[in-house]
Motif scaffolding. Structure first.
Motif, PDB file in Angstrom:
ATOM      1  N   CYS A  94       0.847  -1.192   0.000  1.00  0.00           N
ATOM      2  CA  CYS A  94       0.000   0.000   0.000  1.00  0.00           C
ATOM      3  C   CYS A  94       0.885   1.247   0.000  1.00  0.00           C
ATOM      4  O   CYS A  94       2.001   1.223   0.524  1.00  0.00           O
ATOM      5  CB  CYS A  94      -0.883   0.039   1.246  1.00  0.00           C
ATOM      6  SG  CYS A  94      -2.057  -1.287   1.370  1.00  0.00           S
ATOM      7  N   GLU A  95       0.364   2.320  -0.566  1.00  0.00           N
ATOM      8  CA  GLU A  95       1.128   3.563  -0.585  1.00  0.00           C
ATOM      9  C   GLU A  95       1.438   4.037   0.834  1.00  0.00           C
ATOM     10  O   GLU A  95       2.488   4.626   1.086  1.00  0.00           O
ATOM     11  CB  GLU A  95       0.364   4.630  -1.353  1.00  0.00           C
ATOM     12  CG  GLU A  95       1.159   5.907  -1.582  1.00  0.00           C
ATOM     13  CD  GLU A  95       0.454   6.883  -2.490  1.00  0.00           C
ATOM     14  OE1 GLU A  95       1.103   7.836  -2.961  1.00  0.00           O
ATOM     15  OE2 GLU A  95      -0.761   6.695  -2.744  1.00  0.00           O
ATOM     16  N   SER A  96       0.523   3.747   1.768  1.00  0.00           N
ATOM     17  CA  SER A  96       0.743   4.180   3.147  1.00  0.00           C
ATOM     18  C   SER A  96       1.903   3.443   3.803  1.00  0.00           C
ATOM     19  O   SER A  96       2.433   3.897   4.819  1.00  0.00           O
ATOM     20  CB  SER A  96      -0.532   3.946   3.970  1.00  0.00           C
ATOM     21  OG  SER A  96      -0.913   2.573   3.951  1.00  0.00           O
ATOM     22  N   ALA A  97       2.323   2.304   3.220  1.00  0.00           N
ATOM     23  CA  ALA A  97       3.440   1.533   3.774  1.00  0.00           C
ATOM     24  C   ALA A  97       4.773   1.919   3.154  1.00  0.00           C
ATOM     25  O   ALA A  97       5.814   1.346   3.487  1.00  0.00           O
ATOM     26  CB  ALA A  97       3.189   0.038   3.578  1.00  0.00           C
ATOM     27  N   ARG A 143      -7.688  -4.519  11.273  1.00  0.00           N
ATOM     28  CA  ARG A 143      -6.729  -5.215  10.412  1.00  0.00           C
ATOM     29  C   ARG A 143      -5.342  -4.683  10.708  1.00  0.00           C
ATOM     30  O   ARG A 143      -5.157  -3.483  10.856  1.00  0.00           O
ATOM     31  CB  ARG A 143      -7.093  -5.014   8.946  1.00  0.00           C
ATOM     32  CG  ARG A 143      -8.439  -5.589   8.589  1.00  0.00           C
ATOM     33  CD  ARG A 143      -9.064  -4.977   7.342  1.00  0.00           C
ATOM     34  NE  ARG A 143      -8.314  -5.257   6.134  1.00  0.00           N
ATOM     35  CZ  ARG A 143      -7.652  -4.339   5.443  1.00  0.00           C
ATOM     36  NH1 ARG A 143      -7.640  -3.089   5.853  1.00  0.00           N
ATOM     37  NH2 ARG A 143      -7.018  -4.659   4.347  1.00  0.00           N
ATOM     38  N   GLU A 144      -4.358  -5.593  10.765  1.00  0.00           N
ATOM     39  CA  GLU A 144      -2.998  -5.208  11.132  1.00  0.00           C
ATOM     40  C   GLU A 144      -2.309  -4.439  10.024  1.00  0.00           C
ATOM     41  O   GLU A 144      -1.456  -3.601  10.272  1.00  0.00           O
ATOM     42  CB  GLU A 144      -2.178  -6.455  11.470  1.00  0.00           C
ATOM     43  CG  GLU A 144      -0.801  -6.133  12.027  1.00  0.00           C
ATOM     44  CD  GLU A 144      -0.007  -7.385  12.312  1.00  0.00           C
ATOM     45  OE1 GLU A 144       0.165  -8.192  11.391  1.00  0.00           O
ATOM     46  OE2 GLU A 144       0.437  -7.548  13.452  1.00  0.00           O
ATOM     47  N   TYR A 145      -2.693  -4.710   8.760  1.00  0.00           N
ATOM     48  CA  TYR A 145      -2.019  -4.115   7.609  1.00  0.00           C
ATOM     49  C   TYR A 145      -2.780  -2.867   7.160  1.00  0.00           C
ATOM     50  O   TYR A 145      -3.651  -2.361   7.869  1.00  0.00           O
ATOM     51  CB  TYR A 145      -1.922  -5.142   6.481  1.00  0.00           C
ATOM     52  CG  TYR A 145      -3.122  -6.042   6.425  1.00  0.00           C
ATOM     53  CD1 TYR A 145      -4.195  -5.756   5.607  1.00  0.00           C
ATOM     54  CD2 TYR A 145      -3.188  -7.165   7.247  1.00  0.00           C
ATOM     55  CE1 TYR A 145      -5.307  -6.557   5.600  1.00  0.00           C
ATOM     56  CE2 TYR A 145      -4.304  -7.977   7.232  1.00  0.00           C
ATOM     57  CZ  TYR A 145      -5.365  -7.677   6.404  1.00  0.00           C
ATOM     58  OH  TYR A 145      -6.469  -8.473   6.403  1.00  0.00           O
ATOM     59  N   CYS A 146      -2.469  -2.360   5.977  1.00  0.00           N
ATOM     60  CA  CYS A 146      -3.032  -1.090   5.528  1.00  0.00           C
ATOM     61  C   CYS A 146      -4.537  -1.196   5.324  1.00  0.00           C
ATOM     62  O   CYS A 146      -5.078  -2.259   5.071  1.00  0.00           O
ATOM     63  CB  CYS A 146      -2.376  -0.644   4.222  1.00  0.00           C
ATOM     64  SG  CYS A 146      -2.697  -1.707   2.815  1.00  0.00           S
TER      65      CYS A 146
END
Length: 274
Positions: free
Chosen positions: A135-138, A182-185
């Motif tokens: 994800c862009e946020s990551a 959710r742990e991810y984006c």
């Protein structure tokens, strides 16, 4: 039989659109249409029903698709059998959790089938790699990001949940409702609620899309999940948010300095192919 025409036909069949097939094959739309028309004339069949939204295969088109896939597979096998043993360029690609497997398959398949295929090695996104699909946020501060697709998030509800009676969801509707985070984006929902002073009741945290779906189906709570991931087979009711577009951009994150290093040639070819 022209294998290239069969290739274009298969692309149109799988995409359900001549326009999408042209984009996938990196060729003009008239070339796709002409190749398919030539096949239809040669075989004396009508492969597709044309309509405004795209194409729908006929019964004859379905038979042709199965045969075309076998022929193209055999052709690829012949190429691989006699391909020169040239050194392939290495590419270490990290994949985040919860990716659309269909999109990833379409993205990677050309990389390993071409005569100048890459020596592709896959790992998790947090491991050492030349580039990451995340994800862009990551994205890390030192990385550049090339967007591949945009995914909308929807609210996943257990069957029989009171919110299923509403066609669109407002943020205040979520106050106090058991939520599977959710742990991810994709936790923009939690951030949006916090901005409006809405307190959520997080009862669990999922570490994958499979876990999130399973917990929702079990009635543990509601969750926000990429729309493309859900299918009619899931015992889940999907609702969208009113006046709120929650989405994520998925793409390639990479350190631009890698392109100037010897082992970065594989990454350069990969980026040029996108």
């Amino acid at each position: 039989m022209d294998l290239r025409a069969l290739h274009y036909f298969v692309a149109a069949y799988e995409e359900g659109s001549v326009t999408a097939a042209a984009i996938r094959c990196h060729i003009s739309q008239p070339s796709i249409s002409g190749a398919i028309a030539g096949l239809e004339t040669q075989l004396n069949i009508q492969a597709f029903q044309r309509h405004k939204k795209g194409v729908t295969p006929t019964a004859e088109g379905q038979k042709l698709y199965s045969a075309a896939r076998r022929l193209l597979s055999d052709a690829d096998a012949l190429k691989a059998m006699f391909a020169s043993q040239q050194k392939r360029l290495p590419l270490r690609l990290g994949l985040m959790e919860a990716l659309d497997s269909r999109r990833i398959s379409k993205l990677l398949a050309p990389m390993v089938r071409d005569e100048t295929a890459l020596d592709l090695q896959l790992s998790r996104a947090h491991e050492a790699c030349d580039a990451r699909i995340v994800c862009e946020s990551a994205k890390q501060p030192h990385e550049q990001f090339k967007s591949l697709w945009k995914e909308r998030f929807v609210l996943a509800l257990p069957e029989g949940h009171p919110l299923t009676l509403k066609q669109e969801i407002l943020l205040p509707d979520l106050a106090g409702v058991p939520l599977v985070a959710r742990e991810y984006c994709g936790n923009e929902l939690i951030e949006s609620c916090a901005n409006f002073g809405i307190e959520l009741n997080v009862v669990a945290t999922a570490f994958s899309e499979e876990w999130a779906v399973s917990l929702v189906e079990a009635g543990v709570g509601i969750s926000i999940i990429p729309e493309s991931y859900l299918s009619p087979d899931h015992r889940i009711v999907v609702r969208r948010f009113a006046n709120l577009d929650i989405h994520r951009h998925v793409g390639i994150a990479y350190d631009p300095d890698t392109l100037h290093k010897q082992h970065g040639q594989g990454l350069k070819i990969f980026l040029q192919s996108l």
